[in-house]
Design a protein around this motif. Structure first.
Motif, PDB file in Angstrom:
ATOM      1  N   CYS A 726       0.810  -1.220   0.000  1.00 30.36           N
ATOM      2  CA  CYS A 726       0.000   0.000   0.000  1.00 30.36           C
ATOM      3  C   CYS A 726       0.839   1.264   0.000  1.00 30.36           C
ATOM      4  CB  CYS A 726      -0.918   0.013   1.220  1.00 30.36           C
ATOM      5  SG  CYS A 726      -2.099  -1.334   1.223  1.00 30.36           S
ATOM      6  N   TYR A 754      -3.449   4.200  -6.674  1.00 32.88           N
ATOM      7  CA  TYR A 754      -4.774   4.001  -6.096  1.00 32.88           C
ATOM      8  C   TYR A 754      -5.488   2.838  -6.786  1.00 32.88           C
ATOM      9  CZ  TYR A 754      -9.728   5.031  -5.362  1.00 32.88           C
ATOM     10  OH  TYR A 754     -11.039   4.950  -5.092  1.00 32.88           O
ATOM     11  N   VAL A 757      -3.495  -0.762  -6.204  1.00 35.74           N
ATOM     12  CA  VAL A 757      -3.662  -1.393  -4.893  1.00 35.74           C
ATOM     13  C   VAL A 757      -5.010  -2.095  -4.831  1.00 35.74           C
ATOM     14  CG1 VAL A 757      -3.973  -0.926  -2.447  1.00 35.74           C
ATOM     15  CG2 VAL A 757      -2.098   0.131  -3.665  1.00 35.74           C
ATOM     16  N   PHE A 782      -6.267  -4.065   7.901  1.00 37.08           N
ATOM     17  CA  PHE A 782      -6.487  -2.836   7.130  1.00 37.08           C
ATOM     18  C   PHE A 782      -7.161  -1.750   7.966  1.00 37.08           C
ATOM     19  CE2 PHE A 782      -5.601  -5.539   3.503  1.00 37.08           C
ATOM     20  CZ  PHE A 782      -4.866  -4.673   2.710  1.00 37.08           C
ATOM     21  N   VAL A 814       2.440   5.884   2.646  1.00 38.61           N
ATOM     22  CA  VAL A 814       1.250   5.032   2.526  1.00 38.61           C
ATOM     23  C   VAL A 814       0.126   5.807   1.840  1.00 38.61           C
ATOM     24  CG1 VAL A 814      -0.488   3.713   3.790  1.00 38.61           C
ATOM     25  CG2 VAL A 814       1.886   3.732   4.575  1.00 38.61           C
ATOM     26  N   VAL A 819      -6.156   2.799   0.963  1.00 36.63           N
ATOM     27  CA  VAL A 819      -6.439   1.929   2.104  1.00 36.63           C
ATOM     28  C   VAL A 819      -7.893   2.082   2.535  1.00 36.63           C
ATOM     29  CG1 VAL A 819      -5.915   1.510   4.531  1.00 36.63           C
ATOM     30  CG2 VAL A 819      -4.055   1.891   2.919  1.00 36.63           C
ATOM     31  N   THR A 822     -10.085   0.371   0.129  1.00 39.99           N
ATOM     32  CA  THR A 822      -9.893  -1.076   0.262  1.00 39.99           C
ATOM     33  C   THR A 822     -10.684  -1.617   1.438  1.00 39.99           C
ATOM     34  OG1 THR A 822      -7.676  -0.887  -0.682  1.00 39.99           O
ATOM     35  CG2 THR A 822      -8.175  -2.888   0.538  1.00 39.99           C
TER      36      THR A 822
END
Length: 1000
Positions: A726, A754, A757, A782, A814, A819, A822
């Motif tokens: 990430c 983006y 990932v 996560f 990061v 994230v 995700t």
């Protein structure tokens, strides 16, 4: 040397040589060479090829000193090349018919964008916002030309295009074709999004009352001069090639607008009126002025077809002439559902033969589509129209369509009666030629030979038409054959013992066989069709019949290397169809296709045999997960052993799909084979396959989860790998088999990262995994990564969150946006596996809370409480409705202006938040049920405050409701603690149930 030899040598030496083709760079070296070349009778290379060469060279990317690919530089060389391309187009007078015929969509798009650029149209300008009348004539014409091309390209893309026959398979050529196809699709997508603007631009052009000018070679030369050298001629009304206003507005723009309106009429029939107006106007002006004066040609036959179609589709009282045509009558019957008259029209046309065969087939296709949508009454109509078409095909010497054979699989007396009626009314025996009579006789004779029921055969043989067409001896011979023949054996039901012993049949043409080949999923039928096709022609590569047949490149290279054409086609098609069936979860047919393919390749290729065994293993995994695995049944030990065997396999030179290794790891994780993943997976496989490495780390973490202290070591390793994934310092790309690989980053951008990932995590983490503990672990990881930023307001709660490290050395690296998305996608997927996991529901609610979607957040907070308390009939566990969850529910209600709900929820906290409750109750603009909720309040202090507040405001009715609530005996402070707790619990239950009904 003899005299004969001398003469031969002289003749050879005097033979003219073909002049060498002029190279593109020569036009850069000599300025006047281009015009000289274009004036030749047959220039080599031709003009359109020069455009492609110039633009191709001008758009070539460059490579810098670090070996990084850079965009094409904006230097003098490239500007001259673009100018040369524009000059060639100017030589062709910007004829879109010529340019569209020879140039691809990407090349023509680049050419017209260069025309806009050189015509001083600022990049990014919306053409619809520009006043054409205020622009220089050549600039207005450039905008008009671009939007005409955009509209024409949209229309052209809606037409079916027959694919060119591919040559020998070459990977580089196939890659180029794929890239051009993707680029064309992207351009078409943009053009379609801007179609409404292009239509408005062309409609605006109809209002112009001045002549326009299109760029010529001379005006382009003037534009290319230095700014100080331009004398203004290019912008005055006398520069360029003059196009009259009438020609532009009515004969070109009207035609193009008519075409796009006609295309849009498929989804919006009202637009056909606009198309009719434009086409009829174009036809009037061509009749008035003639087509010889046009700089832009119009296909008058196509225009006539458009006019006729519009006349049918927009029938009105003044269209009497149009209504008399068979087209308009058929359209009227289809529209009104008068199918009896429709069949009569087809019957009458079998004598006149005025309807084209394509039109007949299109009507039949439309009827079939309506019948497939559930209109069973149309089945008979479809049969009757199909019979009319078939008899018409017979009389014109065409091959009988496969649809007739399918509809006649179960013949009946009624079907035979109608068929004989159509045959009788389709031929005038007194005036018909002998050729027509013999065609009809042969059709009836073959029909008798195909029928098994002798009664139906007798119906045909005793009919007047049959008796008049066949001689006595022919009829007797046919009848004797029918009576003496033995029952027909259906060969299709018998097992085929050998690949090459199926007889070929030439009763249908190649196109029909290819159509059957595309539709069939029966491996034995596919074999038969391929044998028949190869018996008809040896030049075709039948694995290219459908562009939907896709085989991974790692397999394609091996399969296309098979020397025998028939075997190569069969292996490729069986595998492609098997993979497709597997993708759409048709596992039964997929297994049949793979089994047939395995049986075939076992005879000659150990490599392909192993490939098929691997694919069948993947199919068995999918089958179990979709069947017995979905109900929780463990897979058989044999399947687990095969999965382990695949991971441990070390056979050299076997093409492998990475997805199989991924699915094997996910399979073992789903069935808690953590011991094997952590201890027995071969080390080389862990080192070479990142998916296996992630699976091993995930299994080790899940294995040690009951003890947080022990699990921290493996959790830290898994944490570091995911943080690396990430981080913006890495980029993920897809390999040849469509999977993601982790490589060093070269050109990092946040947008690319983006997407990559998400792509990576979706491929491995989301789709195959279903085991709750595994999903909980991934979610926990996560969520912790999301919370590392220490944004307390947007923190998300999750299980086992304490096992992960609490910080990251390089926080800026990061991609937290990726994230966050995700986590959102992962929890959505997890809830499809188990929608009643209250911890996952709390995570989903926290996500909605963090993104300011407060109503949705309340929905999931309430759902989380409902699933773990039998819809609030039991107490919600305190580890579900923690103080943090209650406070977030309070904030959601507050921001939704439900202030009474806020006050009630303040009682749920371990220590009642009177300050927030009193502040909420002071709000008079509340969007909830207000005093109807007072019965859910058990805190006497809040009820006393409500009594005081309503008394102060003079709200007598509401004060009485509050007094009634506070006066209930179970709320008396002298009651035992158990009674007070029971009263509070009962009110909690009723309030939460009321909230659930509101937000569910």
């Amino acid at each position: 040397m003899s005299a004969e030899a001398a003469d031969r040598e002289a003749a050879t030496s005097s033979r003219p040589c073909t002049p060498p083709q002029t190279s593109w760079f020569e036009f850069l070296l000599e300025e006047a060479l281009l015009e000289q070349h274009l004036q030749k009778p047959s220039p080599d290379p031709p003009p359109v090829q020069l455009i492609v060469q110039f633009l191709e060279q001008a758009s070539k990317p460059s490579v810098n000193e670090q070996n990084q690919v850079q965009p094409p530089p904006d230097n003098k060389r490239n500007r001259i090349l673009k100018l040369l391309a524009l000059k060639v187009a100017a030589h062709l007078k910007w004829d879109l018919d010529v340019l569209e015929k020879s140039l691809s969509v990407p090349v023509l798009n680049m050419l017209l964008n260069e025309l806009l650029c050189i015509s001083k149209v600022p990049p990014g300008t919306k053409h619809v916002d520009v006043d054409l009348s205020s622009l220089p004539p050549t600039t207005a014409m450039a905008i008009l030309l671009y939007n005409r091309w955009a509209i024409r390209t949209i229309v052209q893309s809606s037409f079916p295009v027959k694919q060119a026959k591919p040559g020998p398979p070459q990977l580089n050529v196939m890659n180029q074709m794929q890239q051009e196809k993707e680029l064309t699709e992207n351009i078409l997508k943009v053009l379609k999004e801007q179609a409404a603007d292009s239509i408005l631009v062309l409609e605006g052009a109809l209002k112009l009352n001045k002549d326009l000018y299109v760029h010529t070679i001379r005006t382009l030369d003037l534009l290319a001069m230095e700014p100080g050298m331009v004398n203004g001629e290019t912008e005055c009304s006398t520069a360029g090639l003059k196009i009259s206003a009438e020609e532009i507005q009515c004969q070109v723009v009207c035609y193009d607008l008519g075409a796009i309106y006609f295309q849009q009429g498929a989804t919006n029939p009202a637009v056909h009126e606009n198309a009719k107006e434009k086409f009829f106007r174009t036809r009037e002006l061509i009749a008035k002025n003639g087509s010889s004066s046009l700089h832009f040609t119009i296909d008058e036959e196509r225009l006539a077809g458009y006019c006729q179609a519009c006349g049918v589709l927009t029938s009105s009282a003044d269209d009497a002439s149009q209504q008399a045509t068979p087209y308009s009558q058929i359209h009227s019957c289809m529209k009104s559902g008068n199918y009896q008259d429709l069949v009569k029209i087809f019957l009458e046309d079998n004598l006149t033969l005025s309807l084209p065969v394509q039109f007949r087939q299109s009507v039949l296709r439309e009827l079939f589509q309506k019948a497939q949508q559930g209109n069973d009454a149309l089945d008979e109509v479809c049969f009757k129209v199909c019979v009319c078409n078939t008899v018409c095909d017979v009389l014109q010497g065409r091959v009988i369509d496969i649809q007739f054979c399918q509809l006649f699989l179960k013949p009946s007396k009624e079907k035979i009666d109608f068929l004989l009626e159509v045959c009788s009314r389709s031929i005038d025996l007194e005036n018909a030629s002998e050729v027509l009579k013999r065609k009809m006789a042969a059709f009836l004779k073959n029909l008798c030979l195909d029928l098994e029921d002798l009664q139906l055969v007798f119906m045909i043989s005793s009919h007047d038409l049959f008796i008049s067409l066949l001689k006595d001896d022919e009829r007797k011979l046919l009848i004797d054959q029918m009576r003496k023949r033995s029952p027909r054996i259906n060969l299709c039901t018998k097992p085929v013992t050998s690949f090459y012993d199926i007889p070929a049949s030439a009763s249908v043409n190649i196109g029909q066989l290819e159509h059957q080949l595309i539709l069939s999923v029966d491996p034995w039928r596919i074999r038969q069709l391929l044998i028949e096709l190869h018996g008809m022609t040896s030049e075709r590569q039948f694995w290219t019949v459908s562009n939907k047949w896709e085989v991974p490149n790692v397999y394609g290279n091996v399969i296309l290397g098979i020397k025998d054409n028939l075997t190569r086609d069969l292996v490729y098609i069986l595998m492609a169809k098997g993979l497709h069936c597997c993708a759409i979860k048709d596992f039964v047919h997929a297994k049949q296709l793979f089994a047939a393919c395995l049986e075939l390749v076992t005879e000659f290729s150990p490599k392909l045999r192993q490939v098929m065994l691997n694919e069948m293993l993947l199919l068995d995994i999918y089958t179990h997960e979709a069947g017995a695995g979905a109900s929780g049944e463990r897979p058989p030990s044999d399947l687990i052993s095969r999965v382990r065997g695949y991971l441990e396999m070390r056979v050299p030179d076997i093409p492998l799909r990475q997805v199989i290794a991924e699915e094997c790891v996910a399979f073992l994780l789903n069935w808690c084979e953590n011991e094997y993943l952590t201890m027995q997976v071969p080390l080389p496989l862990v080192q070479t396959n990142p998916y296996v490495k992630l699976g091993q780390l995930l299994a080790a973490t899940c294995k040690e989860l009951p003890g947080p202290k022990e699990s921290r070591r493996t959790a830290k390793d898994l944490w570091e790998v995911v943080v690396q994934i990430c981080s913006v310092s890495n980029q993920h790309k897809r390999g040849s088999d469509g999977r993601v690989s982790l490589i060093k980053h070269r050109e990092s951008t946040l947008g690319i990262m983006y997407r990559c990932v998400l792509l990576y995590l979706w491929d491995f983490f989301f789709c195959p995994l279903q085991e709750p503990l595994v999903l909980t672990t991934i979610l926990s990881l996560f969520v912790k990564l999301h919370n590392v930023r220490e944004d307390i307001v947007n923190d998300i709660a999750a299980e086992h969150i304490s096992i992960w490290p609490s910080s990251i050395p390089n926080l800026q690296s990061v991609d937290f946006e990726a994230v966050a998305v995700t986590v959102k996608e992962l929890v959505s997927y997890a809830l499809t596996i188990n929608a009643n996991n209250h911890f996952w529901l709390i995570i989903q609610a926290d996500i909605y809370f963090a993104t300011n979607q407060y109503s949705a957040a309340l929905h999931y907070y309430l759902q989380a409480g409902a699933v773990c308390s039998d819809f609030f009939n039991k107490m919600v566990p305190p580890d579900v409705y923690t103080d943090q969850v209650i406070k977030r529910m309070i904030k959601c209600c507050s921001l939704l202006n439900c202030h009474t709900q806020v006050a009630i929820l303040c009682q749920f906290l371990r220590e009642v938040d009177y300050k927030t409750a009193f502040k909420a109750l002071q709000e008079q603009n509340s969007h909830d049920a207000m005093d109807s909720y007072y019965e859910y309040i058990w805190d006497v202090t809040i009820l006393e405050y409500l009594t005081y507040l309503h008394h102060k405001r003079g709200e007598t009715d509401k004060r009485q409701i509050a007094i009634k609530a506070i006066g209930q005996t179970e709320l008396n402070a002298s009651n035992p603690e158990e009674v007070l707790q029971l009263a509070a619990q009962r009110r909690k239950k009723k309030f939460l149930q009321a909230m659930a009904k509101l937000y569910f």
